[in-house]
Design a protein around this motif. Structure first.
Motif, mmCIF file in Angstrom:
data_model
loop_
_atom_site.group_PDB
_atom_site.id
_atom_site.type_symbol
_atom_site.label_atom_id
_atom_site.label_comp_id
_atom_site.label_asym_id
_atom_site.label_seq_id
_atom_site.Cartn_x
_atom_site.Cartn_y
_atom_site.Cartn_z
ATOM 1 N N ARG A 198 -14.139 10.188 36.448
ATOM 2 C CA ARG A 198 -13.269 10.717 35.212
ATOM 3 C C ARG A 198 -12.997 12.238 35.407
ATOM 4 O O ARG A 198 -12.072 12.673 34.876
ATOM 5 N N HIS A 199 -14.211 13.066 35.861
ATOM 6 C CA HIS A 199 -13.921 14.578 35.886
ATOM 7 C C HIS A 199 -13.179 14.673 37.175
ATOM 8 O O HIS A 199 -12.581 16.101 37.121
ATOM 9 N N LYS A 200 -12.737 14.148 38.056
ATOM 10 C CA LYS A 200 -11.751 14.440 38.967
ATOM 11 C C LYS A 200 -10.234 13.892 38.718
ATOM 12 O O LYS A 200 -9.367 14.141 39.294
ATOM 13 N N LEU A 201 -10.248 13.103 37.448
ATOM 14 C CA LEU A 201 -8.791 12.823 37.166
ATOM 15 C C LEU A 201 -7.848 13.879 36.808
ATOM 16 O O LEU A 201 -8.170 14.620 35.847
ATOM 17 N N LYS A 202 -6.560 13.965 37.395
ATOM 18 C CA LYS A 202 -5.732 14.776 36.987
ATOM 19 C C LYS A 202 -4.679 14.542 36.000
ATOM 20 O O LYS A 202 -3.630 14.676 35.988
ATOM 21 N N GLY A 203 -5.315 13.896 34.850
ATOM 22 C CA GLY A 203 -4.673 13.397 33.712
ATOM 23 C C GLY A 203 -5.365 12.462 33.190
ATOM 24 O O GLY A 203 -6.546 12.194 32.915
ATOM 25 N N THR A 204 -4.850 11.301 32.539
ATOM 26 C CA THR A 204 -5.428 10.292 31.649
ATOM 27 C C THR A 204 -4.801 8.823 31.951
ATOM 28 O O THR A 204 -3.633 8.719 32.026
ATOM 29 N N VAL A 205 -5.943 8.096 32.208
ATOM 30 C CA VAL A 205 -5.480 6.622 32.418
ATOM 31 C C VAL A 205 -5.801 5.844 31.096
ATOM 32 O O VAL A 205 -6.695 6.016 30.460
ATOM 33 N N LYS A 206 -4.728 5.139 30.857
ATOM 34 C CA LYS A 206 -4.728 4.288 29.508
ATOM 35 C C LYS A 206 -4.979 2.859 30.059
ATOM 36 O O LYS A 206 -4.028 2.314 30.586
ATOM 37 N N LEU A 207 -5.916 2.218 29.426
ATOM 38 C CA LEU A 207 -6.339 0.724 29.984
ATOM 39 C C LEU A 207 -5.823 -0.208 28.799
ATOM 40 O O LEU A 207 -6.304 -0.179 27.651
ATOM 41 N N VAL A 208 -4.877 -1.018 29.113
ATOM 42 C CA VAL A 208 -4.279 -1.662 27.836
ATOM 43 C C VAL A 208 -4.754 -3.260 28.090
ATOM 44 O O VAL A 208 -4.153 -4.018 28.891
ATOM 45 N N PHE A 209 -5.463 -3.544 27.248
ATOM 46 C CA PHE A 209 -6.030 -5.097 27.163
ATOM 47 C C PHE A 209 -5.169 -5.722 26.105
ATOM 48 O O PHE A 209 -5.375 -5.545 24.734
ATOM 49 N N GLN A 210 -4.277 -6.559 26.317
ATOM 50 C CA GLN A 210 -3.421 -7.059 25.518
ATOM 51 C C GLN A 210 -3.281 -8.306 25.037
ATOM 52 O O GLN A 210 -3.960 -9.251 25.914
ATOM 53 N N PRO A 211 -3.300 -8.857 24.021
ATOM 54 C CA PRO A 211 -3.320 -10.165 23.517
ATOM 55 C C PRO A 211 -1.917 -11.036 23.647
ATOM 56 O O PRO A 211 -0.876 -10.196 23.953
ATOM 57 N N ALA A 212 -1.851 -12.297 23.779
ATOM 58 C CA ALA A 212 -0.694 -13.034 23.154
ATOM 59 C C ALA A 212 0.368 -12.965 24.217
ATOM 60 O O ALA A 212 1.476 -12.634 23.823
ATOM 61 N N GLU A 213 0.210 -12.805 25.482
ATOM 62 C CA GLU A 213 1.223 -12.886 26.465
ATOM 63 C C GLU A 213 2.113 -14.346 26.513
ATOM 64 O O GLU A 213 3.172 -14.217 26.662
ATOM 65 N N GLU A 214 1.393 -15.169 26.232
ATOM 66 C CA GLU A 214 1.813 -16.569 26.521
ATOM 67 C C GLU A 214 2.699 -16.915 25.532
ATOM 68 O O GLU A 214 2.418 -17.770 24.450
ATOM 69 N N GLY A 215 4.034 -16.468 25.354
ATOM 70 C CA GLY A 215 5.015 -17.000 24.926
ATOM 71 C C GLY A 215 5.253 -16.067 23.173
ATOM 72 O O GLY A 215 6.178 -16.412 22.462
ATOM 73 N N TYR A 216 4.156 -15.281 22.877
ATOM 74 C CA TYR A 216 4.325 -14.674 21.739
ATOM 75 C C TYR A 216 4.444 -13.124 21.821
ATOM 76 O O TYR A 216 4.316 -12.393 20.579
ATOM 77 N N GLY A 217 4.843 -12.656 22.801
ATOM 78 C CA GLY A 217 5.416 -11.253 22.942
ATOM 79 C C GLY A 217 4.116 -10.321 22.483
ATOM 80 O O GLY A 217 4.450 -9.348 21.829
ATOM 81 N N GLY A 218 2.846 -10.418 22.920
ATOM 82 C CA GLY A 218 1.973 -9.579 22.525
ATOM 83 C C GLY A 218 2.268 -8.087 23.026
ATOM 84 O O GLY A 218 1.946 -6.981 22.230
ATOM 85 N N ALA A 219 3.163 -7.907 24.183
ATOM 86 C CA ALA A 219 3.160 -6.491 24.625
ATOM 87 C C ALA A 219 4.210 -6.020 23.659
ATOM 88 O O ALA A 219 4.266 -4.548 23.199
#
Length: 428
Positions: free
Chosen positions: A151-172
């Motif tokens: 993390r101390h070497k990262l030149k910015g920010t990584v966002k980790l997106v754990f998303q619900p409801a991909e299967e037909g309900y458009g969680g994104a």
């Protein structure tokens, strides 16, 4: 100093950094992969995946899955925002400053009864991770651990997106609707491919997966006895004509070189053999590789069903289910980000193991991200010839080669780290 000598010096200066960057990328990818394959790390990945697999949850019901993810993030000291779209999580690794780069995994399972007999089969009757979202979630948690170590070497920010409801309900769609994504400069997602060998990945620039939606139609006539059809307005005949006419949208209104599909999935009506029913209910899906094509299909489906109903003295209503099961746009890979992931994949796995794959008429709600930002979506192989398995998604017999877990974790992390490295200079 001769002109030719100057040209040679300038040329050498131009090619040397490229070679150095390639060497640096190779060093990064192999370091990440070796870390993820360390026995302790790999065993942790398998434990996480099996826990998620044993307790599958359907769309917007991923409460225990979300709790497990948050527990792992807490143990890693990673901050996160929750809940997003009911059960979703957006975690952050890095300095918090821009650029922000996203990595996405979906969490929901399918209403399928698992038929694979093994120690870690689903403990929820009628539910199964038959599309590999347990693997997606685990690979992203693995990437979280790899990124947190650096993390101390990262030149910015990584966002980790754990998303619900991909299967037909458009969680994104719902994740984006709740905000917080406006600073993302790009996002990357992986999906397992049980037909592709473990250790291989594939994708293509531009459109890769179709825009897709559903419709349900009801044609209403006048029921009566089968012996007296003249006193009825037969909705079965109207539906039969409508279904045949719908197929002509593809065969006679669509350029043969343009990818579109209309598929009817069900028809419901009366059960008595000697009675003409009053109503028939039927429906299916429509798909197109372009948004314009999708809109055209919706318009023509509505016109044809309504017109055929009138021809047969019936009435029709059509519901495209846009509120409950929102149509998905086409997944379109940003060409620059696609090339970036391809280069990282070749460094990690070797050039012969990164493939250009054809477009497919399947759909994915990752498309909502690709509408809003630069996005790249890749398939990752999970096929192992030594493991007896069905090589298709949504199967109750789906078996995953868990050797994919460290590969996916390392690929996620490498794509994000190298993206930040490449873009940090531009933002200074």
């Amino acid at each position: 100093m001769s002109y030719l000598y100057l040209v040679v010096i300038i040329w050498a200066a131009m090619v040397t950094p490229t070679r150095t960057e390639s060497e640096q990328l190779s060093s990064l990818t192999q370091e990440l992969l070796n870390s993820a394959r360390e026995p302790q790390f790999f065993e942790w990945l398998k434990r996480v995946r099996r826990r998620v697999h044993e307790y599958p949850e359907l769309a917007f019901e991923e409460f225990n899955t979300s709790e497990l993810i948050r527990s792992e993030l807490d143990s890693l000291g990673i901050e996160y925002r929750w809940p997003v779209a009911k059960t979703g999580i957006v975690a952050s690794v890095g300095s918090g400053v821009e650029p922000w780069f996203g990595l996405r995994a979906d969490m929901d399972a399918l209403p399928i009864q698992e038929l694979v007999e093994w120690e870690h089969k689903s403990k929820h009757k009628g539910k199964m991770h038959a599309c590999g979202h347990d693997v997606h979630t685990t690979m992203l948690l693995g990437a979280a651990k790899l990124l947190q170590y650096r993390r101390h070497k990262l030149k910015g920010t990584v966002k980790l997106v754990f998303q619900p409801a991909e299967e037909g309900y458009g969680g994104a769609y719902h994740m984006l609707k709740e905000g917080g994504f406006h600073k993302f400069q790009g996002i990357f997602g992986l999906h397992i491919s049980p037909a592709m060998p473990t250790g291989e990945i594939g994708s293509r620039p531009g459109p890769i997966l179709a825009a897709a939606g559903r419709f349900i139609a009801i044609i209403k006539g006048k029921g009566g006895h089968a012996a007296l059809p003249q006193h009825t307005r037969d909705p079965v005949v109207a539906v039969s004509s409508a279904i045949l006419a719908l197929q002509q949208i593809i065969s006679r209104e669509t350029d043969p070189l343009v990818a579109r599909v209309i598929s009817l999935g069900f028809i419901e009506t009366g059960q008595a053999l000697n009675v003409i029913p009053e109503t028939v209910r039927f429906g299916g899906t429509l798909r197109s590789m372009t948004t314009e094509g999708f809109i055209y299909l919706q318009q023509r489906i509505k016109e044809i069903i309504e017109t055929q109903a009138v021809v047969h003295r019936c009435s029709a209503t059509i519901d495209f289910m846009e509120e409950k099961m929102r149509p998905y746009p086409a997944v379109v890979n940003d060409e620059v980000l696609y090339e970036h992931v391809k280069r990282v994949g070749e460094s990690l796995l070797g050039e012969p193991n990164v493939h250009l794959v054809p477009m497919a008429m399947g759909a994915e709600d990752f498309s909502f991200y690709s509408e809003k930002m630069a996005a790249a979506f890749f398939s990752i192989g999970t096929k192992n010839e030594t493991i007896e398995a069905v090589n298709r998604l949504h199967s109750p017999y789906l078996v995953i080669d868990e050797d994919v877990l460290p590969i996916g974790a390392a690929l996620h992390a490498a794509v994000a780290i190298s993206y930040l490295d490449n873009n940090a200079v531009e933002t200074q």
